[in-house]
Design a protein around this motif. Structure first.
Motif, PDB file in Angstrom:
ATOM      1  N   UNK A   1       0.832  -1.207   0.000  1.00 22.75           N
ATOM      2  CA  UNK A   1       0.000   0.000   0.000  1.00 22.75           C
ATOM      3  C   UNK A   1       0.866   1.257   0.000  1.00 22.75           C
ATOM      4  N   UNK A   2       0.570   2.161  -0.939  1.00 32.70           N
ATOM      5  CA  UNK A   2       1.270   3.448  -0.963  1.00 32.70           C
ATOM      6  C   UNK A   2       0.291   4.546  -1.377  1.00 32.70           C
ATOM      7  N   UNK A   3       0.666   5.771  -1.110  1.00 28.75           N
ATOM      8  CA  UNK A   3      -0.207   6.879  -1.469  1.00 28.75           C
ATOM      9  C   UNK A   3       0.569   8.166  -1.646  1.00 28.75           C
ATOM     10  N   UNK A   4      -0.046   9.109  -2.337  1.00 24.79           N
ATOM     11  CA  UNK A   4       0.512  10.426  -2.573  1.00 24.79           C
ATOM     12  C   UNK A   4      -0.611  11.453  -2.399  1.00 24.79           C
ATOM     13  N   UNK A   5      -0.262  12.555  -1.785  1.00 17.86           N
ATOM     14  CA  UNK A   5      -1.200  13.652  -1.625  1.00 17.86           C
ATOM     15  C   UNK A   5      -0.491  14.909  -2.079  1.00 17.86           C
ATOM     16  N   UNK A   6      -1.115  15.656  -2.985  1.00 19.07           N
ATOM     17  CA  UNK A   6      -0.501  16.909  -3.414  1.00 19.07           C
ATOM     18  C   UNK A   6      -1.531  18.029  -3.353  1.00 19.07           C
ATOM     19  N   UNK A   7      -1.041  19.189  -2.973  1.00 22.57           N
ATOM     20  CA  UNK A   7      -1.858  20.396  -2.924  1.00 22.57           C
ATOM     21  C   UNK A   7      -1.148  21.453  -3.760  1.00 22.57           C
ATOM     22  N   UNK A   8      -1.914  22.133  -4.605  1.00 20.90           N
ATOM     23  CA  UNK A   8      -1.368  23.207  -5.430  1.00 20.90           C
ATOM     24  C   UNK A   8      -2.173  24.479  -5.208  1.00 20.90           C
ATOM     25  N   UNK A   9      -1.466  25.579  -4.984  1.00 22.97           N
ATOM     26  CA  UNK A   9      -2.077  26.903  -4.949  1.00 22.97           C
ATOM     27  C   UNK A   9      -1.520  27.672  -6.134  1.00 22.97           C
ATOM     28  N   UNK A  10      -2.420  28.301  -6.912  1.00 21.94           N
ATOM     29  CA  UNK A  10      -1.973  29.063  -8.063  1.00 21.94           C
ATOM     30  C   UNK A  10      -2.875  30.288  -8.220  1.00 21.94           C
ATOM     31  N   UNK A  11      -2.283  31.367  -8.634  1.00 23.52           N
ATOM     32  CA  UNK A  11      -3.030  32.593  -8.925  1.00 23.52           C
ATOM     33  C   UNK A  11      -2.565  33.096 -10.276  1.00 23.52           C
ATOM     34  N   UNK A  12      -3.506  33.296 -11.199  1.00 22.60           N
ATOM     35  CA  UNK A  12      -3.182  33.788 -12.543  1.00 22.60           C
ATOM     36  C   UNK A  12      -4.057  35.009 -12.839  1.00 22.60           C
ATOM     37  N   UNK A  13      -3.397  36.158 -13.005  1.00 21.01           N
ATOM     38  CA  UNK A  13      -4.127  37.385 -13.329  1.00 21.01           C
ATOM     39  C   UNK A  13      -3.464  38.047 -14.530  1.00 21.01           C
ATOM     40  N   UNK A  14      -4.215  38.905 -15.182  1.00 18.17           N
ATOM     41  CA  UNK A  14      -3.677  39.613 -16.334  1.00 18.17           C
ATOM     42  C   UNK A  14      -4.736  40.472 -16.980  1.00 18.17           C
ATOM     43  N   UNK A  15      -4.393  41.004 -18.144  1.00 12.30           N
ATOM     44  CA  UNK A  15      -5.319  41.893 -18.838  1.00 12.30           C
ATOM     45  C   UNK A  15      -6.249  41.157 -19.785  1.00 12.30           C
ATOM     46  N   UNK A  16      -5.877  39.943 -20.200  1.00 12.49           N
ATOM     47  CA  UNK A  16      -6.783  39.110 -20.999  1.00 12.49           C
ATOM     48  C   UNK A  16      -6.228  37.688 -21.032  1.00 12.49           C
TER      49      UNK A  16
END
Length: 180
Positions: free
Chosen positions: A24-39
């Protein structure tokens, strides 16, 4: 034609991986991302100009792929007879533009979740290789995830080739792979 769009993305990802037992094995990942711009694309302001509307060149807004949070849990269990892989993915809402809004991506869709399971069974010798029977269930819980919304109507739309698209409902695949 001038590409006057600009954008920026930042974030981080944390992954924890652990073999709990020999099987038995496992992986847990968390990602935080912010993408802003004019278009979101190079063509957005061009399309606005063609439609006679004002450009958004001077303000930063969430871009179409501004998915702030994602959590992925991957679980593997292996015996002599079979291997079970399960992947659960949870995604925060993507932005969209409400009908009649002059500000792009001013609202958010709903959270999305997907559970995929794959079973691989004992392999068999064949043709100087090994045949591996499998059973795969995509979107096991049959979640109805909205991936896209038409900006001009607010009605749900589909991104057909998006890898996180699960709008096709539960899908079952049975087959064999061959290892040489």
């Amino acid at each position: 034609y001038t590409n006057s769009a600009s954008g920026k993305a930042s974030g981080f990802e944390v992954t924890v991986q652990k073999r709990l037992t020999e099987k038995l094995s496992g992986r847990l990942s968390y990602t935080y991302m912010k993408a802003t711009g004019t278009s979101s694309t190079a063509e957005d302001n061009f399309q606005l100009a063609l439609a006679g509307e004002s450009s958004t060149e001077s303000i930063d807004v969430p871009l179409s792929w501004d998915q702030r949070h994602s959590v992925i849990f991957d679980f593997d269990y292996e015996t002599n007879a079979l291997r079970l892989d399960a992947v659960f993915r949870l995604f925060s809402p993507l932005p969209f533009t409400t009908p009649g809004s002059s500000i792009p991506n001013n609202a958010r869709q709903s959270w999305r979740s997907i559970l995929d399971v794959k079973l691989r069974f004992n392999s068999y010798r064949a043709f100087q290789g090994r045949l591996v029977p499998f059973l795969e269930i995509r979107n096991l819980l049959d979640e109805e995830n909205i991936v896209n919304v038409h900006d001009n109507t607010g009605i749900r739309a589909y991104r057909l080739f998006d890898p996180i698209n699960s709008n096709f409902g539960r899908r079952l695949r049975v087959g064999m792979s061959m290892d040489f």
